[in-house]
Design an enzyme around this catalytic site. Sequence first.
Site, PDB file in Angstrom:
ATOM      1  CG  ASN A  81      13.949  61.826  13.311  1.00  0.00           C
ATOM      2  OD1 ASN A  81      13.966  61.188  12.253  1.00  0.00           O
ATOM      3  ND2 ASN A  81      14.970  62.558  13.736  1.00  0.00           N
ATOM      4  CE  LYS A  84      17.094  60.464  15.791  1.00  0.00           C
ATOM      5  NZ  LYS A  84      18.080  60.777  16.809  1.00  0.00           N
ATOM      6  CG  HIS A 114      17.924  65.806  13.569  1.00  0.00           C
ATOM      7  ND1 HIS A 114      19.055  65.183  14.038  1.00  0.00           N
ATOM      8  CD2 HIS A 114      16.906  65.426  14.379  1.00  0.00           C
ATOM      9  CE1 HIS A 114      18.716  64.448  15.095  1.00  0.00           C
ATOM     10  NE2 HIS A 114      17.427  64.576  15.319  1.00  0.00           N
ATOM     11  CD  GLU A 159      20.751  61.987  14.636  1.00  0.00           C
ATOM     12  OE1 GLU A 159      19.994  61.620  13.721  1.00  0.00           O
ATOM     13  OE2 GLU A 159      20.552  61.691  15.839  1.00  0.00           O
ATOM     14  CD  GLU A 168      15.477  66.683  18.223  1.00  0.00           C
ATOM     15  OE1 GLU A 168      14.687  65.781  18.514  1.00  0.00           O
ATOM     16  OE2 GLU A 168      16.286  66.599  17.288  1.00  0.00           O
ATOM     17  N   GLY A 189      19.455  60.202  21.893  1.00  0.00           N
ATOM     18  CA  GLY A 189      19.879  58.807  21.786  1.00  0.00           C
ATOM     19  C   GLY A 189      20.754  58.346  22.945  1.00  0.00           C
ATOM     20  CB  SER A 241      16.390  60.553  25.937  1.00  0.00           C
ATOM     21  OG  SER A 241      17.612  60.196  25.306  1.00  0.00           O
TER      22      SER A 241
HETATM   23  P1  13P Z   1      15.955  60.060  20.737  1.00  0.00           P
HETATM   24  O1  13P Z   1      14.499  60.188  21.123  1.00  0.00           O
HETATM   25  O2  13P Z   1      16.305  58.693  20.228  1.00  0.00           O
HETATM   26  O3  13P Z   1      16.867  60.578  21.783  1.00  0.00           O
HETATM   27  O4  13P Z   1      16.141  61.017  19.449  1.00  0.00           O
HETATM   28  C1  13P Z   1      15.710  62.311  19.526  1.00  0.00           C
HETATM   29  C2  13P Z   1      15.802  62.912  18.180  1.00  0.00           C
HETATM   30  O5  13P Z   1      16.873  63.154  17.669  1.00  0.00           O
HETATM   31  C3  13P Z   1      14.541  63.176  17.462  1.00  0.00           C
HETATM   32  O6  13P Z   1      14.763  63.952  16.336  1.00  0.00           O
END
Ligand code: 13P
Length: 247
Positions: free
Chosen positions: A9, A11, A94, A96, A165, A171, A209
């Site tokens: 992803n 982002k 997601h 976010e 997740e 992150g 992560s």
């Molecule tokens: P990270 O791997 O940066 O923690 O992000 C995970 C994520 O949100 C994947 O959709």
Amino acid sequence: MKKKLIAGNWKMNGSLTANDALVRALVTGGAGKGCLVAVCVPAPYLAQVQSLTAGTGIDLGAQDVSQHEVGAFTGEASSAMLRDFGVRYCLVGHSERRQYHGETDAAVAAKAQRALAAGITPVVCVGETLAEREAGLTEEVVKRQLAAVIHTNGHCISEIVVAYEPVWAIGTGKTASTEQAQQVHAVLRTQLRAATPHADKMHILYGGSMNAANAAQLLSQADIDGGLVGGAALKPADFLAIIAAAQ
Ligand code: 13P
């Protein structure tokens, strides 16, 4: 045995130049030849990455889809538009999007339905916040989030991918322990088994992560069928190492 699925992803990261270098490095490194691999890219780069990944075995993914079919929805992209660019997977719900764009369980379920209707596999993201985990609500939260999608999508439910997740692990460099992750994945598998006879063939991905150092252990768990990778998906060596751990 079912192949694992490793999805990146990206982002809101990337540029024409950076994407070109990243995808070429993945192709050179053999991504897409062993386990299933996808990259979920920002919408403006779908055309670029469609052509970079063509014939490589790396599948193209989007990060969101409109819950509407067509019309006056400024800024949104429909499932048919994504399909036009050869999109195979689309993230929905997601954390976010849930957090910054107020996406409800019902909206996420409707987005999954739109994706499925267009022949796109929705990657339905679920996960608890730190406060919810500390209050002992993890199972309740993820089951509620998945139940909305199951309820709306009925017999098509076996066509989705689920991604667990934990919000507190995204992150942050904090990963759920393998035991914590496997425990939630098992809960989700049980919920899927109650909804479809095909639950054991479905992919439940871990995200939060995941990196080159922890991937192998996470992916060795019975109900962890792959990863949804954020930060590490932007670094070719790290993403390739995660892919290697999955095959
Ligand atoms: P990270 O791997 O940066 O923690 O992000 C995970 C994520 O949100 C994947 O959709």
